[in-house]
Design an enzyme around this catalytic site. Sequence first.
Site, PDB file in Angstrom:
ATOM      1  N   TYR A  78       0.852  -1.196   0.000  1.00 10.23           N
ATOM      2  CA  TYR A  78       0.000   0.000   0.000  1.00 10.23           C
ATOM      3  C   TYR A  78       0.893   1.254   0.000  1.00 10.23           C
ATOM      4  CZ  TYR A  78      -3.692  -3.237   1.622  1.00 10.23           C
ATOM      5  OH  TYR A  78      -4.579  -4.281   1.766  1.00 10.23           O
TER       6      TYR A  78
ATOM      7  N   SER B  13     -12.818  -4.915   2.453  1.00 13.01           N
ATOM      8  CA  SER B  13     -13.799  -4.162   1.637  1.00 13.01           C
ATOM      9  C   SER B  13     -15.238  -4.477   2.078  1.00 13.01           C
ATOM     10  CB  SER B  13     -13.602  -4.441   0.140  1.00 13.01           C
ATOM     11  OG  SER B  13     -12.313  -4.065  -0.290  1.00 13.01           O
TER      12      SER B  13
HETATM   13  N1  LIG Z   1      -6.378  -8.477   1.369  1.00 11.46           N
HETATM   14  C1  LIG Z   1      -6.654  -7.731   0.341  1.00 11.46           C
HETATM   15  O1  LIG Z   1      -6.407  -8.124  -0.812  1.00 11.46           O
HETATM   16  C2  LIG Z   1      -7.308  -6.391   0.535  1.00 11.46           C
HETATM   17  C3  LIG Z   1      -7.876  -5.711  -0.565  1.00 11.46           C
HETATM   18  C4  LIG Z   1      -8.492  -4.469  -0.319  1.00 11.46           C
HETATM   19  C5  LIG Z   1      -8.521  -3.947   0.962  1.00 11.46           C
HETATM   20  N2  LIG Z   1      -7.931  -4.615   1.989  1.00 11.46           N
HETATM   21  C6  LIG Z   1      -7.936  -4.078   3.364  1.00 11.46           C
HETATM   22  O2  LIG Z   1      -9.286  -3.911   3.787  1.00 11.46           O
HETATM   23  C7  LIG Z   1      -9.495  -2.578   4.213  1.00 11.46           C
HETATM   24  C8  LIG Z   1     -10.909  -2.149   3.921  1.00 11.46           C
HETATM   25  O3  LIG Z   1     -11.231  -2.323   2.566  1.00 11.46           O
HETATM   26  P1  LIG Z   1     -11.443  -1.106   1.549  1.00 11.46           P
HETATM   27  O4  LIG Z   1     -10.864   0.117   2.134  1.00 11.46           O
HETATM   28  O5  LIG Z   1     -10.989  -1.571   0.231  1.00 11.46           O
HETATM   29  O6  LIG Z   1     -13.020  -0.996   1.412  1.00 11.46           O
HETATM   30  P2  LIG Z   1     -14.232  -0.601   2.359  1.00 11.46           P
HETATM   31  O7  LIG Z   1     -13.816  -0.593   3.761  1.00 11.46           O
HETATM   32  O8  LIG Z   1     -15.352  -1.452   1.937  1.00 11.46           O
HETATM   33  O9  LIG Z   1     -14.564   0.868   1.854  1.00 11.46           O
HETATM   34  C9  LIG Z   1     -13.669   1.947   1.981  1.00 11.46           C
HETATM   35  C10 LIG Z   1     -14.299   3.141   1.312  1.00 11.46           C
HETATM   36  O10 LIG Z   1     -15.547   3.388   1.934  1.00 11.46           O
HETATM   37  C11 LIG Z   1     -15.609   4.716   2.394  1.00 11.46           C
HETATM   38  N3  LIG Z   1     -16.291   4.676   3.700  1.00 11.46           N
HETATM   39  C12 LIG Z   1     -15.814   4.174   4.859  1.00 11.46           C
HETATM   40  N4  LIG Z   1     -16.720   4.297   5.833  1.00 11.46           N
HETATM   41  C13 LIG Z   1     -17.805   4.870   5.277  1.00 11.46           C
HETATM   42  C14 LIG Z   1     -19.055   5.274   5.786  1.00 11.46           C
HETATM   43  N5  LIG Z   1     -19.376   5.082   7.062  1.00 11.46           N
HETATM   44  N6  LIG Z   1     -19.951   5.861   4.931  1.00 11.46           N
HETATM   45  C15 LIG Z   1     -19.638   6.055   3.638  1.00 11.46           C
HETATM   46  N7  LIG Z   1     -18.448   5.693   3.105  1.00 11.46           N
HETATM   47  C16 LIG Z   1     -17.542   5.112   3.925  1.00 11.46           C
HETATM   48  C17 LIG Z   1     -14.186   5.183   2.515  1.00 11.46           C
HETATM   49  O11 LIG Z   1     -14.152   6.566   2.291  1.00 11.46           O
HETATM   50  P3  LIG Z   1     -12.853   7.503   2.554  1.00 11.46           P
HETATM   51  O12 LIG Z   1     -11.757   6.919   1.701  1.00 11.46           O
HETATM   52  O13 LIG Z   1     -13.319   8.811   2.070  1.00 11.46           O
HETATM   53  O14 LIG Z   1     -12.551   7.464   3.986  1.00 11.46           O
HETATM   54  C18 LIG Z   1     -13.499   4.399   1.407  1.00 11.46           C
HETATM   55  O15 LIG Z   1     -13.592   5.088   0.196  1.00 11.46           O
HETATM   56  C19 LIG Z   1      -8.421  -1.768   3.459  1.00 11.46           C
HETATM   57  O16 LIG Z   1      -8.157  -0.541   4.097  1.00 11.46           O
HETATM   58  C20 LIG Z   1      -7.267  -2.724   3.490  1.00 11.46           C
HETATM   59  O17 LIG Z   1      -6.571  -2.631   4.722  1.00 11.46           O
HETATM   60  C21 LIG Z   1      -7.350  -5.831   1.785  1.00 11.46           C
END
Ligand SMILES: NC(=O)c1ccc[n+]([C@@H]2O[C@H](COP(=O)([O-])OP(=O)(O)OC[C@H]3O[C@@H](n4cnc5c(N)ncnc54)[C@H](OP(=O)(O)O)[C@@H]3O)[C@@H](O)[C@H]2O)c1
Length: 325
Positions: free
Chosen positions: A56, A202
Amino acid sequence: MNRRRLGRGGPEVSAIGLGCMGMSEFYGQADDSESIAVIHRALDLGVDFLDTADMYGRGRNEELVGRAIRDRRDEVVLATKFGIVRGEGEERGVDGSPGYVRQAAEASLRRLGVDHIDLYYLHRRDPQVPIEETVGAMAELVAQGKIGTIGLSEVSADTLRRAHATHPVTALQSEYSLFTRGLEAEILPTARELGVALVAYSPISRGLLGGTLGTGDRLPDDDFRKNLPRFAGENGSHNEELVTEVRGIAEEVGCTPAQLALAWLLTRGEDVVPIPGTKRLRYLEENAAAADVTLTADQLAALDAAVPPDSVRGDRYPSMALIEG
Ligand SMILES: NC(=O)c1ccc[n+]([C@@H]2O[C@H](COP(=O)([O-])OP(=O)(O)OC[C@H]3O[C@@H](n4cnc5c(N)ncnc54)[C@H](OP(=O)(O)O)[C@@H]3O)[C@@H](O)[C@H]2O)c1
């Protein structure tokens, strides 16, 4: 914040964690000082399960998390990942060779500024290296005290079984949400049988289930989601209609769509721990409060009817080549 145990012998963590990825890359502009404030507020609220990865921001995310927790290391269950190797541009490779495992762990420890990582995941399996060899090298890191426990990400049920036979696996981190339920057929039951926790990444479907993010041309050009089939063209419009349904049910429950998405995941089992990502205090607080949202059987049935498992259109990634599941 209530707590859940990861796997049979893993650490206890907050029922909802914090994904730190978007603080350094992929989801538009971020501000380091605000991101650090988000991490500190998370710890104040009892959200102690922090998720990062070496890829990242090409190491910058681990450095940022390391800075944020410098004086609070003991309050954190720290998870990071290795195995995805980035080139100069968008190209990606994977390396699960034992030598690379050792080298990657040393680099993560250095960037994070810590003497051990609580949960160390293989980010993607290397098809050229038997999983037993990769996990064997990770087991050596456990024996040396450099990592606490072992995790895998986006592997098949078969790989999970083979890995677990080599060394106990504490957690499987894979995409799981109201919009992504493919692992419910085989992978989640296998994880359950083995006593491996499911860390749901996600969980808000990369923001889609938050209900405020647009799709297609409404996303800025530098937003990684613009390249994802689920956010593109007609798929994006169709999926936004599903979000409207989710919003209607959230209103009846008395919560936001994102909170509903998280509360739904918490009902899937005591072994499921979502790690929503955000770089904003407002979202962090909203997501932490989702741990207190309870859903009735009628509300769960309404959600199932509104968003049946295969109703979302579009693949999760432009190429699914590295996804085993
Ligand atoms: N293992 C893997 O392959 C893999 C892949 C992807 C992610 N991950 C991990 O999983 C974590 C979470 O996944 P993700 O970040 O991809 O997706 P997510 O948590 O489903 O969504 C994140 C997005 O949602 C927005 N958001 C968060 N809370 C919200 C709310 N209460 N209301 C409206 N929008 C909201 C955030 O906005 P802002 O950006 O504006 O804050 C961001 O754009 C990542 O940070 C990472 O550590 C792992």
